[in-house]
Design an enzyme around this catalytic site. Structure first.
Site, mmCIF file in Angstrom:
data_model
loop_
_atom_site.group_PDB
_atom_site.id
_atom_site.type_symbol
_atom_site.label_atom_id
_atom_site.label_comp_id
_atom_site.label_asym_id
_atom_site.label_seq_id
_atom_site.Cartn_x
_atom_site.Cartn_y
_atom_site.Cartn_z
ATOM 1 C CB ALA A 85 -0.120 0.318 5.411
ATOM 2 C CG HIS A 505 6.340 5.220 -11.023
ATOM 3 N ND1 HIS A 505 5.753 5.469 -11.869
ATOM 4 C CD2 HIS A 505 5.354 5.278 -10.260
ATOM 5 C CE1 HIS A 505 4.638 5.008 -11.997
ATOM 6 N NE2 HIS A 505 4.401 4.507 -10.501
ATOM 7 C CG HIS A 548 1.807 3.107 -13.357
ATOM 8 N ND1 HIS A 548 0.607 4.372 -12.910
ATOM 9 C CD2 HIS A 548 1.969 3.699 -15.016
ATOM 10 C CE1 HIS A 548 0.727 4.777 -13.194
ATOM 11 N NE2 HIS A 548 0.384 4.687 -14.667
HETATM 12 P P1 FDA Z 1 6.758 -0.766 -0.612
HETATM 13 O O1 FDA Z 1 6.828 1.167 -0.253
HETATM 14 O O2 FDA Z 1 5.497 -1.739 -0.894
HETATM 15 O O3 FDA Z 1 6.803 -1.391 0.997
HETATM 16 C C1 FDA Z 1 7.676 -0.931 2.143
HETATM 17 C C2 FDA Z 1 7.799 -1.309 3.451
HETATM 18 O O4 FDA Z 1 8.308 -1.700 3.780
HETATM 19 C C3 FDA Z 1 6.292 -0.378 3.894
HETATM 20 O O5 FDA Z 1 4.795 -1.736 4.178
HETATM 21 C C4 FDA Z 1 7.257 0.582 5.118
HETATM 22 O O6 FDA Z 1 6.230 0.824 5.894
HETATM 23 C C5 FDA Z 1 7.744 -1.052 5.367
HETATM 24 N N1 FDA Z 1 8.437 -0.164 5.804
HETATM 25 C C6 FDA Z 1 9.426 0.984 6.035
HETATM 26 N N2 FDA Z 1 10.997 1.067 6.274
HETATM 27 C C7 FDA Z 1 10.895 -0.366 7.042
HETATM 28 C C8 FDA Z 1 11.519 -0.267 8.672
HETATM 29 N N3 FDA Z 1 11.988 0.525 8.732
HETATM 30 N N4 FDA Z 1 10.879 -1.533 9.343
HETATM 31 C C9 FDA Z 1 10.222 -1.904 8.735
HETATM 32 N N5 FDA Z 1 9.154 -1.434 7.456
HETATM 33 C C10 FDA Z 1 9.789 -0.814 7.302
HETATM 34 N N6 FDA Z 1 2.106 1.988 -9.111
HETATM 35 C C11 FDA Z 1 1.630 1.119 -9.429
HETATM 36 O O7 FDA Z 1 1.788 0.453 -10.614
HETATM 37 N N7 FDA Z 1 0.070 1.995 -10.038
HETATM 38 C C12 FDA Z 1 -0.096 3.025 -9.422
HETATM 39 O O8 FDA Z 1 -1.026 3.627 -10.021
HETATM 40 C C13 FDA Z 1 0.995 2.952 -8.972
HETATM 41 N N8 FDA Z 1 0.508 5.015 -7.887
HETATM 42 C C14 FDA Z 1 1.497 5.455 -7.171
HETATM 43 C C15 FDA Z 1 0.417 6.010 -6.253
HETATM 44 C C16 FDA Z 1 1.538 7.246 -4.916
HETATM 45 C C17 FDA Z 1 1.493 8.200 -3.923
HETATM 46 C C18 FDA Z 1 2.344 6.180 -4.505
HETATM 47 C C19 FDA Z 1 2.653 7.112 -4.101
HETATM 48 C C20 FDA Z 1 2.974 5.347 -5.339
HETATM 49 C C21 FDA Z 1 2.558 4.122 -6.515
HETATM 50 N N9 FDA Z 1 2.819 3.822 -7.353
HETATM 51 C C22 FDA Z 1 1.828 3.044 -7.933
HETATM 52 C C23 FDA Z 1 4.225 2.665 -7.113
HETATM 53 C C24 FDA Z 1 4.051 2.205 -6.542
HETATM 54 O O9 FDA Z 1 2.691 1.570 -5.488
HETATM 55 C C25 FDA Z 1 5.203 1.576 -5.372
HETATM 56 O O10 FDA Z 1 6.234 1.868 -6.580
HETATM 57 C C26 FDA Z 1 4.923 0.344 -4.886
HETATM 58 O O11 FDA Z 1 3.921 -0.366 -4.092
HETATM 59 C C27 FDA Z 1 6.520 -0.213 -3.961
HETATM 60 O O12 FDA Z 1 6.675 -1.203 -3.586
HETATM 61 P P2 FDA Z 1 7.694 -2.226 -3.217
HETATM 62 O O13 FDA Z 1 7.875 -3.220 -2.010
HETATM 63 O O14 FDA Z 1 9.244 -1.241 -3.230
HETATM 64 O O15 FDA Z 1 7.565 -0.590 -1.341
#
Ligand code: FDA
Length: 569
Positions: A85, A505, A548
């Site tokens: 999203a 993570h 986190h």
């Molecule tokens: P992130 O996933 O945010 O962004 C990647 C984006 O790229 C997405 O929007 C995706 O749709 C897009 N994308 C992927 N492939 C693509 C493509 N081929 N073309 C176009 N777009 C594409 N951390 C924390 O600090 N507190 C917490 O409470 C939690 N809890 C938690 C729960 C759950 C269920 C999860 C899964 C993770 C957490 N985390 C967390 C971890 C934290 O939220 C997470 O590590 C980061 O949001 C990741 O940020 P990034 O920018 O790396 O990727």
């Protein structure tokens, strides 16, 4: 129609990508495009609700990647969640705002990066719009040290509007004190040990989740120089044909909403922010990776970058349930953070030696389990740094979250914070949307299981210590019939392996390290061997942090944006 052209293309409008897009587009003369696979979720109540954690799981905004079978952990596959999203994983995460131990950020220096806790702290603060707790919230456990917080950034950080009351926090404080774990007045200060009531990425005024899009995108939609392509799935980068020794990316190919292939041109840079389970795959699909992976799929090697997709690290989480004789309402997060001495007391020094003596074996086992891309000596160096963090710096290694009992049931969640195991992620096909081989190698190394076992024992101790034990009446999972009071490591280990999940993570799949140590990007986020491709997301974090990830990612992305801006001045 001519192909749209931008100065910068950001692939992935997630937690990190939106920070970079926002900061670069502050300059009206600079044009920025975001390519995001998901849609906007502004009005999705699974996202916005303060108590909605988990509701988005398995819906269309959860990538729900599947791991390979985890052969060291009961042979099951694991669901690896990530947000699909605008706002990325920040739209589905637990909203915990918790940074890192200062020594963990400082350790990045040891692998070739000019970053320290003190150089990153201004960026944590820059991203933050810290809402000071009200008197009522302070009485319910909210506490902070003002010098560690920013009040002018875009990201709302606060305690939930309706916090858990009825002295639950003081009950927990007394319980942790009984276990010799002190109160920590601000665990976001770089020093995490202790019990605290943590803040969240939450907008207290609106009573809504604060995700990356709410913080960094929606208030800025009127910028004419910032375009977002939603429901647009990036497939690969394209390269300019000049014969320079470093590769210059000049665009991105993606599939649009209708399934049609489209392209955008980049004149300055392409920034990959697709998350740690995607950015390395996009590199490989674009010819940047290990030749042995690429050649097997007939992908032309543009940049020989053998460590793309290596070093994958994650943690393992377990939940336990209790019956309770009290029922609380409101939201809030309560954490106890324990270090090695808290876990192992007088035997810590001996265990430190045992683990140290095991590092060579760990390195050998990791070489075996990962196809030997990173060699034994390199892994040994990385493991030594991690050993120091655990046993000399005494970073916290166990997280125990206590949720306030509601509907008369209580829940503890806990995980070991510093596992050594490393795995990898690689493409299996030239089709960008085909599943990848994702293998975290959970519980490959015995320290990791031991850390999880003694975290579990500690969590049980918390639940059975007064005054919390006056509220949690009995343990329903695992229950003392399944894991008895004095259960051996073997009994605990079998149970934990049967119920654990990924902690979500994931890090280090395009690690920020020197080339010699297996890095993919430098501390400027630039991919080695390219002139203008950066990775800015969780892929770059070289070692696990005990906090986190999101808060540290926002800070890193703020820092990266400054570096990118400076390099084009
Ligand atoms: P992130 O996933 O945010 O962004 C990647 C984006 O790229 C997405 O929007 C995706 O749709 C897009 N994308 C992927 N492939 C693509 C493509 N081929 N073309 C176009 N777009 C594409 N951390 C924390 O600090 N507190 C917490 O409470 C939690 N809890 C938690 C729960 C759950 C269920 C999860 C899964 C993770 C957490 N985390 C967390 C971890 C934290 O939220 C997470 O590590 C980061 O949001 C990741 O940020 P990034 O920018 O790396 O990727």
């Amino acid at each position: 129609k001519s192909t749209p052209r931008y100065d910068f293309i950001i692939v992935g409008g997630g937690s990190s990508g939106l920070v970079v897009a926002n900061r670069l587009s502050e300059d009206p003369t600079v044009s920025v495009a975001i390519i995001e696979a998901g849609d906007q979720v502004f009005n999705n109540t699974n996202v916005t609700s303060a108590s909605g954690y988990g509701k988005a799981f398995g819906t269309q905004i959860d990538w729900a990647y599947e791991s390979e079978a985890q052969v060291y952990a009961g042979n099951k596959t694991q669901i690896l969640r990530a947000g699909k999203a605008l706002g990325g994983t920040s739209t589905i995460n637990g909203m915990t705002y918790m940074r890192a131990e200062s020594s963990q950020i400082d350790s990045w220096k040891k692998v070739g990066n000019n970053i320290t806790w003190f150089s990153l702290l201004p960026y944590y603060k820059k991203s933050e719009y810290f809402e000071y707790p009200t008197e009522a919230q302070i009485s319910m456990g909210a506490s902070y040290l003002p010098e560690f917080h920013g009040t002018e950034g875009p990201l709302s950080v606060s305690w939930p509007t309706e916090m858990v009351g009825n002295n639950f926090s003081s009950t927990l404080n007394a319980t942790f004190q009984a276990l010799n774990l002190p109160w920590n007045g601000d665990a976001n200060s770089g020093s995490m040990r202790g019990y605290n009531v943590f803040p969240k990425t939450f907008d207290r005024e609106l009573d809504l989740r604060e995700d990356a899009a709410r913080a960094y995108y929606y208030p800025f939609t009127t910028r004419p120089n910032l375009d977002v392509y939603l429901n647009s799935f990036a497939q690969r980068l394209t390269w300019s044909n000049d014969n320079s020794s470093v590769a210059f990316a000049n665009g991105v190919v993606f599939t649009d909403e209708s399934g049609k292939e489209q392209r955008l041109l980049a004149t300055k840079e392409v920034v990959l922010s697709a998350g740690s389970l995607r950015s390395p795959l996009l590199l490989e699909l674009s010819g940047v990776g290990n030749p042995s992976v690429l050649e097997g799929l007939d992908i032309e090697v543009k940049v020989n970058s053998p460590f793309v997709g290596e070093n994958l690290q994650d943690q393992t989480t377990v939940d336990t349930d209790y019956t309770a004789n009290a029922n609380f309402s409101g939201a809030g997060g309560f954490i106890g953070y324990f270090n090695a001495t808290d876990l192992w007391g007088n035997s810590t020094a001996a265990y430190s030696k045992t683990v140290k003596a095991s590092l060579e074996r760990y390195a050998n086992m990791t070489v075996q389990a990962t196809g030997g891309v990173t060699d034994r000596e390199t892994l040994l160096k990385l493991f030594q740094i991690q050993h120091e963090l655990i046993f000399e710096d005494e970073v916290v290694i166990s997280e125990v979250i206590v949720n306030a009992p509601s509907s008369s049931s209580g829940l503890l969640e806990y995980w070991g914070l510093m596992p050594f195991s490393r795995g990898n992620i690689h493409i299996k096909s030239t089709n960008a949307s085909a599943p990848a081989a994702i293998n975290p190698n959970f519980f490959l190394l015995d320290y990791d299981l031991k850390q999880q076992i003694d975290t579990a024992r500690t969590a049980r101790k918390v639940a059975t210590t007064a005054p919390l034990s006056d509220i949690l009446t009995s343990e329903t999972t695992p229950g003392f019939d399944v894991v008895p009071e004095n259960a051996t490591d073997a009994v605990w280990g079998d149970w934990l392996k049967s119920v654990y999940r990924s902690n979500y993570h994931y890090i280090s799949t395009a690690a920020m390290m020197s080339k010699e140590l297996g890095g993919v990007v430098g501390d400027d986020h630039l991919v080695y061997g390219t002139a203008n491709v950066r990775v800015v997301d969780a892929s770059v974090i070289p070692f696990q942090v005990s906090g986190h990830l999101a808060s540290t990612l926002y800070a890193l992305a703020e820092r990266a944006a400054d570096i990118i801006k400076a390099s084009h001045q």
